[in-house]
Write an enzyme that holds these catalytic residues in place. Sequence first.
Site, short mmCIF file in Angstrom:
data_model
loop_
_atom_site.label_atom_id
_atom_site.label_comp_id
_atom_site.label_asym_id
_atom_site.label_seq_id
_atom_site.Cartn_x
_atom_site.Cartn_y
_atom_site.Cartn_z
CG ASP A 131 -20.85 14.56 -25.08
OD1 ASP A 131 -20.65 13.63 -24.27
OD2 ASP A 131 -19.92 15.22 -25.57
C1 BGC Z 1 -17.37 13.76 -23.98
C2 BGC Z 1 -17.58 12.67 -24.98
C3 BGC Z 1 -17.48 11.32 -24.33
C4 BGC Z 1 -18.49 11.26 -23.20
C5 BGC Z 1 -18.54 9.92 -22.49
C6 BGC Z 1 -18.20 13.58 -22.72
O1 BGC Z 1 -17.82 14.44 -21.73
O2 BGC Z 1 -17.63 15.02 -24.56
O3 BGC Z 1 -16.64 12.79 -26.02
O4 BGC Z 1 -17.69 10.30 -25.25
O5 BGC Z 1 -18.16 12.26 -22.25
O6 BGC Z 1 -17.44 9.68 -21.73
#
Ligand code: BGC
Length: 755
Positions: A298
């Site tokens: 993430d």
């Molecule tokens: C989130 C994810 C997301 C990623 C990309 C993160 O902050 O936890 O769910 O896919 O950002 O945008």
Amino acid sequence: MKIKKLILFFSLSVFFGVLGCKKDSIQNENNVLLNNKNVKMESFLDSLMQVMTLDEKIGQMVLFSTDWEKTGPSINNSYKKLVEEGKVGNIFNAYTSKFTRELQKTAIENTRLGIPLLFGYDVIHGHRTIFPISLGESASWDLEAIENGARIAAIEAAAEGIHWTFAPMVDIARDPRWGRVSEGAGEDVYLGSEIAKARVRGFQGDDLSATNTILACAKHYAAYGAAQGGRDYNTVDISERELRTTYLPPFKATVNEGVATFMTSFNELNGVPVTGNKYLLTDILKTEWGFKGFVVTDYTSINEMVAHGIVKDDKEAAELAVNAGVDMDMQGAAFMDYLKELIAEGKVSEKKVDESVRSILALKYQLGLFDDPYKYCDEEREKNSLMTTENLEAARDMARKSSVLLKNNKEILPISKDKKIALIGPLADNKWDIIGSWSAAGDRYEKPVTVLEGFKTKISNSSNLMFAKGCEINSDDTKGFNEAIAIAKKADVIVMVMGESQDMSGESASRTNLDLPGNQKDLLKEIKKTGKPIVLVLMNGRPLTLEWENEHIDAILETWFPGTMGGIAIADLIFGDYNPSGKLTMSFPRNVGQIPIYYNVKNTGRPIDPKNPYEKYKSNYLDVLNSPLYPFGYGLSYTTFEYSDLSIDKNKFTFNEDITVSVIIKNTGKYKGEEVAQLYVQDLVGSVTRPLKELKRFEKILLNPGESKEVSFTINSKDLAFYTRDMSFKAEPGEFKIYVGTNSQNVLETQFSLK
Ligand code: BGC
């Protein structure tokens, strides 16, 4: 240039069989199941990897965001330069065929090998056509419609240059304080796993090389939903049994369905942040489950391991992550900055990097990007694929299917179209919030249909529809109250549209108070004084605490954030053009003190006597019942259903036999309607304690007034398996209860034994 030619030679030679691949393996190449060996692809990857430098390999393990602005892209030279230098092989937050073509061109024409970029994006509940939030969709219990929603999202996203979505989110969640419950499919493992598979099928289709399919990503692996106190990013400490029983099954289900990628979660699990957790990423995911795709982190979660206090700096974080099984670094630059050094120092093996790079290139290959890197950047297709009438109709249908009728006193719903209506509330004419959070490419200005707009399409005499906003979503300001009260007094029936703002759920949106925010309840109380019938239409991203509303308001319709077509779908429901059939996939607590709250609890050694729920020295509270306000699986209809004649084909079964359970369901009301019949099982005695009920099957049926149908469910001993005392996964012989009913509380029961 020479090397590009070399690669071309290899692809052509492989294509023409010079390297001896078999015909059937070529025919097999489009198979979405990554486990299938593909000789042609493997030869191509061998050739490519042989000529790649270590820097080029590391570049493939890096994913960077553009600096996309709300109104469109602005090319920031730093990430564009990194693409040109081959340091970044994957980009997210870029879409439109024009912009992705431009970026792709940068990679193809400027890098030594011309390896295509992979474009990722959060396509969560629709791309341009926004469907209800994922929690809302789950309340439809309609796997076909959910799959279709993901399919439409994939078609739209792929038409705008996107190859990969960061979805489905398959975190089981039992704590509505956690804002991210809105992104998942609720509290149940079985339903959550079925929905996870449906979404993977929808995004990936059965041919990854088709121009309208995209890679899916099971996230956030794992146990993110168990964050302590429902506070986002917080510590998770749970037993191995709980991890495997509750949190892992939906992830495993996506692997079985052929999901292409996994995303690590931000949390730690039992002392080790997931992004550096070899047990989860390598031992379970890649070894035990045989996952063959790649694992992305993430957002900056490698670097965050420094704050977690498990490594001293980003370099150590990169080492921990890659050795744990991470293949791609999202936005952190830790791989970009340190992997080469770590290899030189012998702390990371080049073999490890090769494995990661190969898994990433394999998916680029399966998407067909080595054949044509621009195949997803077709402006003509883009023009014809977005927000089509068909897509909008599917979103409308999903919004209707997702809505849950929580209360309907004296059948005040549906409302007759000739009534004088006062429409009141901060969400009644609100385009911004109706599409919910994680609607990244969704339009919040023009396209969404508000409830007011939806009502106008139904009511021919415009003077019968009055509107006042009344209050803001989250404010103390009462200046709109009087206008709202004034129109309420003139109406036959009042419809209040209230709830949360879109950013009160989703990421970084935990709440400790789950009442209607701001002074919305005060306005409701004022309107109640008019003595007129009130319908409360809710939009929110999580279960709210609604005890007062349940006691005083005549009808309550939960519509979540229903998406682009939300307002018209709500009008369909309110005026009876569509009969509500949604059922809750998360329990609604009476108050926050009951959280975590979920249906498949254990009995404890001191269970309450339901007739004396506050009895002392029992497992209860002094001040509130144990039961939720609205249980899992609950949802009303404009008609009524009666369950009878629950039967089981035998009373004693062996481990190899099917168990068939049947029930008669009758529509005893005035309207045609759909019902979700639910089958739960209870294992009465186990080598470890077992839940009081577990969902094992469900079926949605449509019945005309007066019509009856027999519904049959078949289960077998595999459905009764669990992690026994020695952690083996199997069913144990003994007595079982079967419950079938309209929700997790209101059921008929029978019993059988397994030998
Ligand atoms: C989130 C994810 C997301 C990623 C990309 C993160 O902050 O936890 O769910 O896919 O950002 O945008």
